[in-house]
Design a protein around this motif. Structure first.
Motif, PDB file in Angstrom:
ATOM      1  N   GLY A 228       0.847  -1.155  -0.133  1.00  0.00           N
ATOM      2  CA  GLY A 228      -0.068   0.041  -0.038  1.00  0.00           C
ATOM      3  C   GLY A 228       0.882   1.131   0.004  1.00  0.00           C
ATOM      4  N   ARG A 229       0.138   2.389  -0.125  1.00  0.00           N
ATOM      5  CA  ARG A 229       1.056   3.794  -0.400  1.00  0.00           C
ATOM      6  C   ARG A 229       1.918   3.882   1.278  1.00  0.00           C
ATOM      7  NH1 ARG A 229      -1.715   7.675  -0.166  1.00  0.00           N
ATOM      8  NH2 ARG A 229      -3.842   6.789   0.344  1.00  0.00           N
ATOM      9  N   PRO A 230       2.571   4.677   1.188  1.00  0.00           N
ATOM     10  CA  PRO A 230       3.248   5.070   2.544  1.00  0.00           C
ATOM     11  C   PRO A 230       2.128   5.866   3.540  1.00  0.00           C
ATOM     12  CG  PRO A 230       4.536   5.983   0.717  1.00  0.00           C
ATOM     13  CD  PRO A 230       3.292   5.534   0.084  1.00  0.00           C
ATOM     14  N   ASN A 231       2.333   5.291   4.847  1.00  0.00           N
ATOM     15  CA  ASN A 231       1.277   5.968   5.773  1.00  0.00           C
ATOM     16  C   ASN A 231       0.060   5.424   5.691  1.00  0.00           C
ATOM     17  OD1 ASN A 231       3.122   7.563   7.279  1.00  0.00           O
ATOM     18  ND2 ASN A 231       3.089   9.058   5.832  1.00  0.00           N
ATOM     19  N   VAL A 232      -0.323   4.304   5.133  1.00  0.00           N
ATOM     20  CA  VAL A 232      -1.638   3.730   5.298  1.00  0.00           C
ATOM     21  C   VAL A 232      -1.690   2.893   6.545  1.00  0.00           C
ATOM     22  CG1 VAL A 232      -2.211   3.800   2.601  1.00  0.00           C
ATOM     23  CG2 VAL A 232      -1.232   1.807   3.792  1.00  0.00           C
ATOM     24  N   GLY A 233      -0.729   2.447   7.061  1.00  0.00           N
ATOM     25  CA  GLY A 233      -0.641   1.675   8.093  1.00  0.00           C
ATOM     26  C   GLY A 233      -0.384   0.077   8.147  1.00  0.00           C
ATOM     27  N   LYS A 234       0.584   0.002   7.128  1.00  0.00           N
ATOM     28  CA  LYS A 234       1.113  -1.418   7.062  1.00  0.00           C
ATOM     29  C   LYS A 234       1.829  -2.003   8.062  1.00  0.00           C
ATOM     30  CE  LYS A 234       3.251  -0.138   3.331  1.00  0.00           C
ATOM     31  NZ  LYS A 234       2.926   1.168   3.087  1.00  0.00           N
ATOM     32  N   SER A 235       2.629  -1.055   8.676  1.00  0.00           N
ATOM     33  CA  SER A 235       3.640  -1.497   9.618  1.00  0.00           C
ATOM     34  C   SER A 235       2.752  -1.611  11.079  1.00  0.00           C
ATOM     35  CB  SER A 235       4.724  -0.531   9.909  1.00  0.00           C
ATOM     36  OG  SER A 235       5.351  -0.210   8.793  1.00  0.00           O
ATOM     37  N   VAL A 271       2.491 -18.538   8.503  1.00  0.00           N
ATOM     38  CA  VAL A 271       2.427 -17.554   7.649  1.00  0.00           C
ATOM     39  C   VAL A 271       3.338 -16.579   7.778  1.00  0.00           C
ATOM     40  CG1 VAL A 271       0.657 -15.553   7.155  1.00  0.00           C
ATOM     41  CG2 VAL A 271       0.005 -17.751   7.660  1.00  0.00           C
ATOM     42  N   GLN A 272       4.082 -16.294   6.481  1.00  0.00           N
ATOM     43  CA  GLN A 272       5.283 -15.131   6.441  1.00  0.00           C
ATOM     44  C   GLN A 272       4.508 -13.917   6.242  1.00  0.00           C
ATOM     45  OE1 GLN A 272       7.574 -14.867   3.272  1.00  0.00           O
ATOM     46  NE2 GLN A 272       9.475 -14.686   4.402  1.00  0.00           N
ATOM     47  N   LEU A 273       4.432 -12.825   6.895  1.00  0.00           N
ATOM     48  CA  LEU A 273       4.006 -11.616   6.777  1.00  0.00           C
ATOM     49  C   LEU A 273       5.152 -10.835   6.165  1.00  0.00           C
ATOM     50  CD1 LEU A 273       1.732 -11.304   9.996  1.00  0.00           C
ATOM     51  CD2 LEU A 273       0.879 -11.719   7.714  1.00  0.00           C
ATOM     52  N   SER A 274       5.184 -10.116   5.302  1.00  0.00           N
ATOM     53  CA  SER A 274       6.190  -9.173   4.725  1.00  0.00           C
ATOM     54  C   SER A 274       5.504  -7.632   4.609  1.00  0.00           C
ATOM     55  CB  SER A 274       6.737  -9.619   3.600  1.00  0.00           C
ATOM     56  OG  SER A 274       7.044 -11.115   3.744  1.00  0.00           O
ATOM     57  N   ASP A 275       6.363  -6.791   5.509  1.00  0.00           N
ATOM     58  CA  ASP A 275       6.093  -5.320   5.369  1.00  0.00           C
ATOM     59  C   ASP A 275       7.013  -5.097   4.054  1.00  0.00           C
ATOM     60  OD1 ASP A 275       5.204  -3.050   5.603  1.00  0.00           O
ATOM     61  OD2 ASP A 275       6.113  -2.683   7.674  1.00  0.00           O
ATOM     62  N   THR A 276       6.488  -4.093   3.257  1.00  0.00           N
ATOM     63  CA  THR A 276       6.815  -3.438   2.248  1.00  0.00           C
ATOM     64  C   THR A 276       7.315  -1.908   2.251  1.00  0.00           C
ATOM     65  OG1 THR A 276       4.940  -3.164   0.930  1.00  0.00           O
ATOM     66  CG2 THR A 276       6.086  -5.473   0.593  1.00  0.00           C
ATOM     67  N   VAL A 307      -3.806  -2.748   1.325  1.00  0.00           N
ATOM     68  CA  VAL A 307      -3.995  -1.856   2.200  1.00  0.00           C
ATOM     69  C   VAL A 307      -4.201  -0.467   1.891  1.00  0.00           C
ATOM     70  CG1 VAL A 307      -3.435  -1.092   4.775  1.00  0.00           C
ATOM     71  CG2 VAL A 307      -2.535  -3.164   3.850  1.00  0.00           C
ATOM     72  N   VAL A 308      -5.557   0.235   2.474  1.00  0.00           N
ATOM     73  CA  VAL A 308      -5.717   1.394   1.909  1.00  0.00           C
ATOM     74  C   VAL A 308      -5.955   2.143   3.324  1.00  0.00           C
ATOM     75  CG1 VAL A 308      -6.699   0.924  -0.336  1.00  0.00           C
ATOM     76  CG2 VAL A 308      -8.074   1.054   1.435  1.00  0.00           C
ATOM     77  N   ASP A 309      -6.018   3.513   3.289  1.00  0.00           N
ATOM     78  CA  ASP A 309      -6.261   4.446   4.387  1.00  0.00           C
ATOM     79  C   ASP A 309      -7.869   4.703   4.211  1.00  0.00           C
ATOM     80  OD1 ASP A 309      -6.433   6.375   6.296  1.00  0.00           O
ATOM     81  OD2 ASP A 309      -4.318   7.191   5.498  1.00  0.00           O
ATOM     82  N   CYS A 310      -8.568   4.603   5.062  1.00  0.00           N
ATOM     83  CA  CYS A 310      -9.817   5.008   5.155  1.00  0.00           C
ATOM     84  C   CYS A 310     -10.168   6.460   5.183  1.00  0.00           C
ATOM     85  CB  CYS A 310     -10.712   4.286   6.408  1.00  0.00           C
ATOM     86  SG  CYS A 310     -11.103   2.579   5.790  1.00  0.00           S
ATOM     87  N   ALA A 311      -9.317   7.022   6.016  1.00  0.00           N
ATOM     88  CA  ALA A 311      -9.310   8.577   6.263  1.00  0.00           C
ATOM     89  C   ALA A 311      -9.087   9.293   5.080  1.00  0.00           C
ATOM     90  CB  ALA A 311      -8.331   8.836   7.287  1.00  0.00           C
ATOM     91  N   GLU A 317      -4.157   7.191  -6.756  1.00  0.00           N
ATOM     92  CA  GLU A 317      -2.808   6.218  -6.777  1.00  0.00           C
ATOM     93  C   GLU A 317      -2.800   5.021  -6.445  1.00  0.00           C
ATOM     94  OE1 GLU A 317       1.547   6.964  -4.737  1.00  0.00           O
ATOM     95  OE2 GLU A 317       0.300   8.664  -4.573  1.00  0.00           O
ATOM     96  N   ASP A 318      -4.140   4.463  -5.486  1.00  0.00           N
ATOM     97  CA  ASP A 318      -4.284   3.514  -5.096  1.00  0.00           C
ATOM     98  C   ASP A 318      -4.769   2.496  -6.296  1.00  0.00           C
ATOM     99  OD1 ASP A 318      -4.027   3.715  -2.096  1.00  0.00           O
ATOM    100  OD2 ASP A 318      -5.815   4.503  -2.062  1.00  0.00           O
ATOM    101  N   ARG A 319      -5.809   2.963  -6.884  1.00  0.00           N
ATOM    102  CA  ARG A 319      -6.321   2.302  -8.257  1.00  0.00           C
ATOM    103  C   ARG A 319      -5.002   1.724  -8.997  1.00  0.00           C
ATOM    104  NH1 ARG A 319     -11.589   2.492  -8.208  1.00  0.00           N
ATOM    105  NH2 ARG A 319     -12.834   4.235  -7.015  1.00  0.00           N
ATOM    106  N   GLU A 320      -4.126   2.882  -9.143  1.00  0.00           N
ATOM    107  CA  GLU A 320      -3.140   2.542 -10.298  1.00  0.00           C
ATOM    108  C   GLU A 320      -2.189   1.443  -9.777  1.00  0.00           C
ATOM    109  OE1 GLU A 320       0.542   5.208 -11.520  1.00  0.00           O
ATOM    110  OE2 GLU A 320      -1.330   6.312 -11.038  1.00  0.00           O
ATOM    111  N   TRP A 321      -1.744   1.377  -8.500  1.00  0.00           N
ATOM    112  CA  TRP A 321      -0.994   0.142  -8.286  1.00  0.00           C
ATOM    113  C   TRP A 321      -1.614  -1.150  -7.918  1.00  0.00           C
ATOM    114  CZ3 TRP A 321      -1.093  -2.992  -4.030  1.00  0.00           C
ATOM    115  CH2 TRP A 321      -1.681  -2.539  -2.914  1.00  0.00           C
ATOM    116  N   ILE A 322      -2.930  -0.971  -7.669  1.00  0.00           N
ATOM    117  CA  ILE A 322      -3.682  -2.182  -7.754  1.00  0.00           C
ATOM    118  C   ILE A 322      -3.809  -2.901  -9.059  1.00  0.00           C
ATOM    119  CG2 ILE A 322      -6.045  -3.238  -7.363  1.00  0.00           C
ATOM    120  CD1 ILE A 322      -6.316  -1.051  -5.070  1.00  0.00           C
ATOM    121  N   ARG A 323      -3.838  -2.038  -9.906  1.00  0.00           N
ATOM    122  CA  ARG A 323      -3.877  -2.519 -11.516  1.00  0.00           C
ATOM    123  C   ARG A 323      -2.624  -3.245 -11.829  1.00  0.00           C
ATOM    124  NH1 ARG A 323      -6.913   1.752 -13.080  1.00  0.00           N
ATOM    125  NH2 ARG A 323      -5.137   3.139 -13.548  1.00  0.00           N
ATOM    126  N   GLU A 324      -1.507  -2.903 -11.254  1.00  0.00           N
ATOM    127  CA  GLU A 324      -0.057  -3.509 -11.651  1.00  0.00           C
ATOM    128  C   GLU A 324       0.074  -4.987 -10.761  1.00  0.00           C
ATOM    129  OE1 GLU A 324       2.753  -0.435 -11.081  1.00  0.00           O
ATOM    130  OE2 GLU A 324       1.754   0.728 -12.574  1.00  0.00           O
TER     131      GLU A 324
END
Ligand code: GDP
Ligand code: ZN
Length: 457
Positions: A228-235, A271-276, A307-311, A317-324
């Motif tokens: 997800g984009r930076p700051n959406v809360g992945k970590s 389950v291996q959880l990887s943060d990116t 992961v997306v940020d509800c706020a 930009e979300d839609r763009e990377w999801i497409r890829e």
């Protein structure tokens, strides 16, 4: 084989209550007798099988090395099928190593990795699928993986394969009879018999192959990538998932490095959880490396948490990377920070993911986390296959070859090819299945399998 006597430390590295040095071979009792002095009674070489003797390991000069219990297990009733002696001494690494040294000086040779189990296999104590289960058992990370290994160790896979091979053998015998007694005109009957046999064998083989993917995930883990984009809360989300589940500390070899990864157990599956690093177009070279690593992690993923940020809402930009996203990975939409915007339209996220499941969570407050965990566990859901059918990659490859030959045989029959030619495929299938249990395994294959073992096993 079995001429020389091998020795190794059978217990793990590090401190333990006891350490075990294991000896196996025709000279095991003689070697043990040279290094071990019983407190009283008969020397070791004259003890009966399955007895325990208390005494000391000592140097040839009579200096005591360690206090020990000696377990005598005579051929063929031992792990290897040969004479085996186990010297159980105090657990310190130095003590165990000194006991091992004494046995080497007394005529034993240091065992190669897996050599005890290889001897057990060559002496018919276990088949190859059971030998592999020994390694899988040692490496098992979860209860399910452990149950699969225990089932194989008990011979469940050997039995399944044995039944299919017996059927193939029967069919081949029919063909032989045809060739030997052509005047009896058995051919019509034989063709029907073989067609039915092929169908049965194929169904059984396909069942085994169905367990291969599940088996792989059980052994190697389900690779889940948080993107997800930076700051959406992945970590924050990763931390939350790790905190609330049993964390598995040891890493499975051969998995993606360079991306922060944690192991947890969800529904009995590792389950291996990887943060990116976060996905976005950038000119900064350092950040570009992060993006490239993220792409690599995504390519290897079984499952991507989008992961997306509800706020912020679902932004272009979300839609763009999801497409890829690579088509290979399944997805779960995760609408994070739902606490900040309970009205976030989940259906929009689901739609952008082509109808993938979507979960609303708050990594900060913990809401929705159980639902997310259940959704992840469901993705490992192919694991409904019975434990005994969870074959590993090597086994799946051999079984897959058998399946291909069976399909060819079926095809040839349909085209009216003569049974003697069809039987070539039957034989090839029978051989391929024999590699799973080891009946038709050559030395190279054995080397490859037993090199996965550690010394002492
Ligand atoms: P990352 O860049 O995607 O890894 O995002 P972080 O996990 O570092 O989080 C970015 C910011 O969002 C931090 O200030 C977090 O405290 C905050 N944050 C993360 N999850 C939530 C959430 O569920 N609710 C709220 N209100 N804030 C969150
Ligand atoms: Zn982060």
């Amino acid at each position: 084989m079995g001429e020389d006597t091998i020795a190794a430390i059978a217990t793990g590295a590090g401190e333990g209550g006891i350490g075990i040095v294991r000896l196996s071979g025709a000279g095991a009792l003689a070697v043990a007798e040279r290094v071990f002095r019983p407190r009283r009674g008969l020397p070791l070489g004259r003890r009966r099988s399955h007895t325990v003797t208390y005494g000391w390991v000592q140097t040839p000069a009579g200096e005591r090395v360690d206090e020990a219990l000696a377990l005598v297990m005579r051929a063929p009733h031992s792990y290897t099928g040969e004479d085996v002696v186990e010297l159980q001494c105090h657990g310190g690494q130095l003590a165990v190593r000194r006991v091992l040294e004494q046995t080497l000086q007394a005529g034993a040779r240091l065992a190669e990795p897996g050599e005890f189990t290889r001897r057990a296999f060559l002496n018919g104590r276990l088949d190859l699928s059971q030998a592999e289960a020994v390694v899988d058992l040692i490496r098992a990370k979860t209860d399910r993986a452990m149950a699969a290994a225990v089932a194989h160790l008990g011979g469940s896979l050997r039995e399944a394969i044995g039944a299919i091979r017996a059927r193939l053998l029967e069919m081949m015998a029919h063909v032989e009879a045809d060739i030997d007694f052509p005047e009896l005109e058995l051919e019509v009957q034989t063709r029907e018999e073989i067609a039915a046999g092929c169908d049965e064998a194929l169904a059984a083989v396909d069942r085994l192959l169905g367990g291969a993917r599940a088996g792989r995930i059980l052994r190697e883990g389900l690779r889940v990538v948080l993107a997800g984009r930076p700051n959406v809360g992945k970590s924050s989300l990763l931390n939350r998932l790790v905190r609330e589940n049993r964390a598995i500390v040891t890493a499975v070899p051969g998995t993606t490095r360079d991306v922060i990864a944690e192991w947890v157990e969800l529904g009995g599956v590792p389950v291996q959880l990887s943060d990116t690093a976060g996905i976005r177009d950038t000119d900064d070279p350092v950040e570009q490396i992060g993006v490239e690593r993220t792409r690599e992690a995504l390519r290897q993923a079984h499952l991507v948490l989008v992961v997306v940020d509800c706020a912020a809402g679902l932004v272009p930009e979300d839609r763009e990377w999801i497409r890829e996203l690579p088509a290979t990975a399944s997805r779960i939409g995760v609408a994070n920070k739902i606490d900040l915007n309970p009205a976030f339209p989940l259906s929009e996220l689901a739609e952008s993911l082509g109808g993938a499941p979507v979960v609303a969570v708050s990594a900060e407050q913990g809401t929705g986390i159980p639902a997310l965990e259940a959704e992840i566990a469901r993705h490992a859901g192919a694991l409904d296959a019975g434990e005994e059918l969870l074959v590993n990659a090597r086994q799946a490859e051999a079984i897959g070859r058998a399946a291909a030959h069976l399909r060819e045989a079926r095809e040839a029959l349909a085209q009216g090819v003569g049974v003697e030619l069809v039987s070539i495929d039957l034989r090839a299938a029978w051989m391929a299945l024999g590699e799973v249990t080891g009946e038709t395994a050559d030395d190279d294959l054995l080397d490859q399998i037993f090199s996965r073992f550690c010394i002492g096993k």
